[in-house]
Design a protein around this motif. Sequence first.
Motif, PDB file in Angstrom:
ATOM      1  N   PHE A   1       0.801  -1.211   0.000  1.00 35.72           N
ATOM      2  CA  PHE A   1       0.000   0.000   0.000  1.00 35.72           C
ATOM      3  C   PHE A   1       0.839   1.269   0.000  1.00 35.72           C
ATOM      4  O   PHE A   1       0.402   2.298  -0.497  1.00 35.72           O
ATOM      5  CB  PHE A   1      -1.001  -0.039   1.158  1.00 35.72           C
ATOM      6  CG  PHE A   1      -2.093  -1.013   0.872  1.00 35.72           C
ATOM      7  CD1 PHE A   1      -3.169  -0.640   0.088  1.00 35.72           C
ATOM      8  CD2 PHE A   1      -2.012  -2.310   1.327  1.00 35.72           C
ATOM      9  CE1 PHE A   1      -4.160  -1.547  -0.225  1.00 35.72           C
ATOM     10  CE2 PHE A   1      -3.000  -3.226   1.020  1.00 35.72           C
ATOM     11  CZ  PHE A   1      -4.076  -2.851   0.250  1.00 35.72           C
ATOM     12  N   ILE A   2       2.054   1.174   0.502  1.00 33.15           N
ATOM     13  CA  ILE A   2       2.975   2.299   0.339  1.00 33.15           C
ATOM     14  C   ILE A   2       3.303   2.483  -1.141  1.00 33.15           C
ATOM     15  O   ILE A   2       3.355   3.612  -1.660  1.00 33.15           O
ATOM     16  CB  ILE A   2       4.263   2.081   1.158  1.00 33.15           C
ATOM     17  CG1 ILE A   2       3.948   2.092   2.661  1.00 33.15           C
ATOM     18  CG2 ILE A   2       5.300   3.151   0.822  1.00 33.15           C
ATOM     19  CD1 ILE A   2       3.359   3.401   3.155  1.00 33.15           C
ATOM     20  N   TRP A   3       3.495   1.382  -1.858  1.00 33.51           N
ATOM     21  CA  TRP A   3       3.769   1.454  -3.292  1.00 33.51           C
ATOM     22  C   TRP A   3       2.563   2.011  -4.054  1.00 33.51           C
ATOM     23  O   TRP A   3       2.718   2.768  -5.019  1.00 33.51           O
ATOM     24  CB  TRP A   3       4.144   0.080  -3.837  1.00 33.51           C
ATOM     25  CG  TRP A   3       5.595  -0.254  -3.705  1.00 33.51           C
ATOM     26  CD1 TRP A   3       6.172  -1.059  -2.762  1.00 33.51           C
ATOM     27  CD2 TRP A   3       6.665   0.195  -4.540  1.00 33.51           C
ATOM     28  NE1 TRP A   3       7.529  -1.121  -2.951  1.00 33.51           N
ATOM     29  CE2 TRP A   3       7.858  -0.370  -4.034  1.00 33.51           C
ATOM     30  CE3 TRP A   3       6.725   1.022  -5.650  1.00 33.51           C
ATOM     31  CZ2 TRP A   3       9.107  -0.130  -4.625  1.00 33.51           C
ATOM     32  CZ3 TRP A   3       7.969   1.250  -6.243  1.00 33.51           C
ATOM     33  CH2 TRP A   3       9.138   0.682  -5.729  1.00 33.51           C
ATOM     34  N   ILE A   4       1.360   1.629  -3.653  1.00 34.29           N
ATOM     35  CA  ILE A   4       0.163   2.129  -4.338  1.00 34.29           C
ATOM     36  C   ILE A   4       0.041   3.641  -4.187  1.00 34.29           C
ATOM     37  O   ILE A   4      -0.199   4.371  -5.160  1.00 34.29           O
ATOM     38  CB  ILE A   4      -1.099   1.423  -3.813  1.00 34.29           C
ATOM     39  CG1 ILE A   4      -1.104  -0.053  -4.249  1.00 34.29           C
ATOM     40  CG2 ILE A   4      -2.362   2.115  -4.326  1.00 34.29           C
ATOM     41  CD1 ILE A   4      -2.228  -0.875  -3.655  1.00 34.29           C
ATOM     42  N   VAL A   5       0.225   4.124  -2.950  1.00 35.47           N
ATOM     43  CA  VAL A   5       0.161   5.572  -2.720  1.00 35.47           C
ATOM     44  C   VAL A   5       1.289   6.275  -3.473  1.00 35.47           C
ATOM     45  O   VAL A   5       1.098   7.344  -4.068  1.00 35.47           O
ATOM     46  CB  VAL A   5       0.234   5.889  -1.216  1.00 35.47           C
ATOM     47  CG1 VAL A   5       0.291   7.393  -0.982  1.00 35.47           C
ATOM     48  CG2 VAL A   5      -0.973   5.302  -0.488  1.00 35.47           C
ATOM     49  N   THR A   6       2.477   5.661  -3.467  1.00 37.09           N
ATOM     50  CA  THR A   6       3.603   6.229  -4.214  1.00 37.09           C
ATOM     51  C   THR A   6       3.273   6.327  -5.695  1.00 37.09           C
ATOM     52  O   THR A   6       3.539   7.345  -6.343  1.00 37.09           O
ATOM     53  CB  THR A   6       4.860   5.363  -4.020  1.00 37.09           C
ATOM     54  OG1 THR A   6       5.200   5.319  -2.636  1.00 37.09           O
ATOM     55  CG2 THR A   6       6.040   5.933  -4.799  1.00 37.09           C
ATOM     56  N   ALA A   7       2.682   5.265  -6.239  1.00 33.50           N
ATOM     57  CA  ALA A   7       2.351   5.255  -7.663  1.00 33.50           C
ATOM     58  C   ALA A   7       1.386   6.373  -8.018  1.00 33.50           C
ATOM     59  O   ALA A   7       1.567   7.075  -9.024  1.00 33.50           O
ATOM     60  CB  ALA A   7       1.752   3.897  -8.043  1.00 33.50           C
ATOM     61  N   ILE A   8       0.375   6.567  -7.183  1.00 32.29           N
ATOM     62  CA  ILE A   8      -0.617   7.622  -7.449  1.00 32.29           C
ATOM     63  C   ILE A   8       0.041   8.996  -7.406  1.00 32.29           C
ATOM     64  O   ILE A   8      -0.127   9.823  -8.313  1.00 32.29           O
ATOM     65  CB  ILE A   8      -1.769   7.547  -6.439  1.00 32.29           C
ATOM     66  CG1 ILE A   8      -2.554   6.236  -6.606  1.00 32.29           C
ATOM     67  CG2 ILE A   8      -2.710   8.743  -6.609  1.00 32.29           C
ATOM     68  CD1 ILE A   8      -3.575   5.993  -5.528  1.00 32.29           C
ATOM     69  N   ALA A   9       0.813   9.237  -6.351  1.00 34.74           N
ATOM     70  CA  ALA A   9       1.425  10.551  -6.171  1.00 34.74           C
ATOM     71  C   ALA A   9       2.482  10.837  -7.231  1.00 34.74           C
ATOM     72  O   ALA A   9       2.528  11.930  -7.808  1.00 34.74           O
ATOM     73  CB  ALA A   9       2.040  10.644  -4.770  1.00 34.74           C
ATOM     74  N   VAL A  10       3.331   9.850  -7.503  1.00 39.53           N
ATOM     75  CA  VAL A  10       4.443  10.076  -8.428  1.00 39.53           C
ATOM     76  C   VAL A  10       3.953  10.226  -9.861  1.00 39.53           C
ATOM     77  O   VAL A  10       4.426  11.094 -10.606  1.00 39.53           O
ATOM     78  CB  VAL A  10       5.474   8.934  -8.315  1.00 39.53           C
ATOM     79  CG1 VAL A  10       6.527   9.053  -9.413  1.00 39.53           C
ATOM     80  CG2 VAL A  10       6.150   8.968  -6.952  1.00 39.53           C
TER      81      VAL A  10
END
Length: 304
Positions: free
Chosen positions: A47-56
Amino acid sequence: MHKNIKHLLSDAKMHKIAKYWFLCIIMLLVAWFLIFPGGLLSHMPLFIWIVTAIAVTYKAKRSVAGNLPTHIRNGIMLSGLFFCIFSFISVPIGFGNPPYSIAEFSIFLSGVTLILFAYLEFKPILLPAAMPLITVLGYQVYELFSKNVEWIAAPMLAPTTNLSVFVLNLIGIDAIQKNNVITFITQAGYPMRIPIIIDCTGIWSLGAFTASVLLVVLVFPKLFSKAGAAFVVVGYVGTYAANILRITLISVSAYLYGHSGTTQMVHAHAGWFAFSVWMTLFWYIFFSHYLLDKQTESPPITPK
């Protein structure tokens, strides 16, 4: 060779490459989470990767790749290579938490991401794209600072127990608490005791949410107005409530089925399920109804 490959990619937008790259990473992490046993961090890296993907990817859409000095680009690529190797040796040298798990796999993927983005000179998104690496490494030092974690989480034990008992009584289960232990009589007439320990306080879920908030601040520093701060407060409350829901689901399962395989399954999966639902809902609302409505940033930058 380097220039030729970059020339072939010159017509491709940075956000499109980043989007497909993160999609591949998330698919790999989902497969890992479903196939292999969980480690200390369980589903948190996903879920850290998911949030990172959205933001980045959002930031990449509004930016263009910038030139990196050769020594900086090479240094970042070497750092990425180091973390790729480190992901395989961290557990044997005692830094990680055995077995090799989604956390170590996440470190490997972060290393590859640094190499790729540095090679393509995706300067605007290099640092935010490294947030999963920073977060996982931070969690990996848990054992080194476990006393501090216990000190932070200890005051949460009693409120967590009391709130869980309140909810259980609210739904019709006559539960009591003593010394941070929830006690009730199961449907079959047997006494059941559920101790609430440090890991039951939601400290790890709150830590994961904090990491995701830091990522958003890093990518969108100008967007944290009073309204944004209110969103964050709601996020913390909801994350803690999701943990209470986890304890409630486990207790209800124990009330209905006692010490059974069903209760064990609920114990193993209720946490990540409740956290996942809340994180998905919260960040969807945040990005779609708050972040994308803000007009404080400049319009997308397009290459001339």
